[in-house]
Write a protein that holds these residues in place. Sequence first.
Motif, PDB file in Angstrom:
ATOM      1  N   GLY A  82       5.430  -9.037   7.248  1.00 32.68           N
ATOM      2  CA  GLY A  82       6.455  -9.258   6.230  1.00 32.68           C
ATOM      3  C   GLY A  82       5.885  -9.708   4.893  1.00 32.68           C
ATOM      4  O   GLY A  82       6.624  -9.917   3.931  1.00 32.68           O
ATOM      5  N   LEU A  83       4.550  -9.863   4.802  1.00 33.95           N
ATOM      6  CA  LEU A  83       3.952 -10.288   3.528  1.00 33.95           C
ATOM      7  C   LEU A  83       3.881  -9.112   2.560  1.00 33.95           C
ATOM      8  O   LEU A  83       3.375  -8.036   2.913  1.00 33.95           O
ATOM      9  N   PRO A  84       4.360  -9.273   1.307  1.00 28.81           N
ATOM     10  CA  PRO A  84       4.106  -8.247   0.294  1.00 28.81           C
ATOM     11  C   PRO A  84       2.598  -8.093   0.077  1.00 28.81           C
ATOM     12  O   PRO A  84       1.820  -8.996   0.411  1.00 28.81           O
ATOM     13  N   ILE A  85       2.190  -6.959  -0.498  1.00 30.10           N
ATOM     14  CA  ILE A  85       0.756  -6.691  -0.664  1.00 30.10           C
ATOM     15  C   ILE A  85       0.387  -6.468  -2.133  1.00 30.10           C
ATOM     16  O   ILE A  85       1.185  -5.965  -2.930  1.00 30.10           O
ATOM     17  N   VAL A  86      -0.842  -6.869  -2.463  1.00 25.39           N
ATOM     18  CA  VAL A  86      -1.417  -6.583  -3.780  1.00 25.39           C
ATOM     19  C   VAL A  86      -2.769  -5.909  -3.571  1.00 25.39           C
ATOM     20  O   VAL A  86      -3.562  -6.329  -2.719  1.00 25.39           O
ATOM     21  N   THR A  87      -3.005  -4.838  -4.335  1.00 26.78           N
ATOM     22  CA  THR A  87      -4.295  -4.159  -4.267  1.00 26.78           C
ATOM     23  C   THR A  87      -4.572  -3.491  -5.615  1.00 26.78           C
ATOM     24  O   THR A  87      -3.653  -3.224  -6.390  1.00 26.78           O
ATOM     25  N   GLU A  88      -5.851  -3.260  -5.871  1.00 25.81           N
ATOM     26  CA  GLU A  88      -6.254  -2.773  -7.189  1.00 25.81           C
ATOM     27  C   GLU A  88      -6.148  -1.259  -7.314  1.00 25.81           C
ATOM     28  O   GLU A  88      -6.581  -0.514  -6.424  1.00 25.81           O
ATOM     29  N   LEU A  89      -5.605  -0.827  -8.456  1.00 30.37           N
ATOM     30  CA  LEU A  89      -5.592   0.592  -8.830  1.00 30.37           C
ATOM     31  C   LEU A  89      -6.629   0.793  -9.938  1.00 30.37           C
ATOM     32  O   LEU A  89      -6.553   0.152 -10.978  1.00 30.37           O
ATOM     33  N   MET A  90      -7.610   1.657  -9.690  1.00 28.81           N
ATOM     34  CA  MET A  90      -8.635   1.903 -10.717  1.00 28.81           C
ATOM     35  C   MET A  90      -8.380   3.210 -11.452  1.00 28.81           C
ATOM     36  O   MET A  90      -8.713   3.352 -12.620  1.00 28.81           O
ATOM     37  N   ASP A  91      -7.848   4.201 -10.719  1.00 30.74           N
ATOM     38  CA  ASP A  91      -7.768   5.564 -11.262  1.00 30.74           C
ATOM     39  C   ASP A  91      -6.302   5.937 -11.460  1.00 30.74           C
ATOM     40  O   ASP A  91      -5.521   5.975 -10.503  1.00 30.74           O
ATOM     41  N   VAL A  92      -5.945   6.224 -12.696  1.00 31.84           N
ATOM     42  CA  VAL A  92      -4.540   6.523 -13.021  1.00 31.84           C
ATOM     43  C   VAL A  92      -4.025   7.725 -12.228  1.00 31.84           C
ATOM     44  O   VAL A  92      -2.838   7.829 -11.954  1.00 31.84           O
ATOM     45  N   ARG A  93      -4.921   8.608 -11.794  1.00 30.22           N
ATOM     46  CA  ARG A  93      -4.492   9.781 -11.028  1.00 30.22           C
ATOM     47  C   ARG A  93      -3.916   9.413  -9.663  1.00 30.22           C
ATOM     48  O   ARG A  93      -3.258  10.221  -9.017  1.00 30.22           O
TER      49      ARG A  93
END
Length: 263
Positions: A82-93
Amino acid sequence: MNTQTVTVGKKVSFGGFNIPVISGPCSVETRDQILTAADCAKEAGATILRGGAFKPRTRPESFQGLGLAGVDLLCEARDATGLPIVTELMDVRLLDEFLNRKVDLIQVGSRNMQNFDLLKELGKTQTPILLKRGLAATLDEWLAAADYIASGGNEQIILCERGIRSFEYSYRNTLDISAIPALKARTHFPVIVDPSHAAGKAALIPSLAKAAIAAGADGLIIEMHPNPAQSWSDAEQALSAQDLSSLIHDLKKVALAVGRDIS
Ligand SMILES: [Mn+2]
């Protein structure tokens, strides 16, 4: 300036009375690792799960992350806990892939703080954005980067101080505590602190985390690994689950002392 609240997932709010703690491993490594880490984070009192799937590593031979398979594992851990997640986006595609998977909080890492094309595209979404400070970015540059997102229509922005380059090499970066009150005077975006990448050493993290809350931080993001010594990236700065649990216990006392809480 009054801080606006940014809500991640259904109910985790940054910028209000409560100070959320985001935790999880530097990188998503295996299914077992991230599912275990998610359980440990939740048990310790963290309310958002972090994990890198696309890793901006200094050297090309270093582990680059599992890519979208890693994001899928984070989604599985979200479903399980039930925890929301955060992760990095490097590539706009890959933005649509993140949106399709309903990543709750999209991280723009330090090395991409001035990737203006990426910022403009994120400004067209309604997903909350975690904008980390560049390695040597001034507050003016950082706030201008936030404006790239906001001017597209997305005001769901959380700023993250993670240490800056200085002449001191006894620790990974120099945590700029002054940035917290200075930003509070200039912007309504919540400000959180990443003591892990500032310190680079697990032993320093509790002190930096306490200082951040005392100085007015609206949240923390802390690296924790179920087996820190086996971590595939940033092993020296990973807390154990037990370390995280006792740290959050101590941080509550600091939060209460400054009229806030961690719950
Ligand atoms: Mn890391």
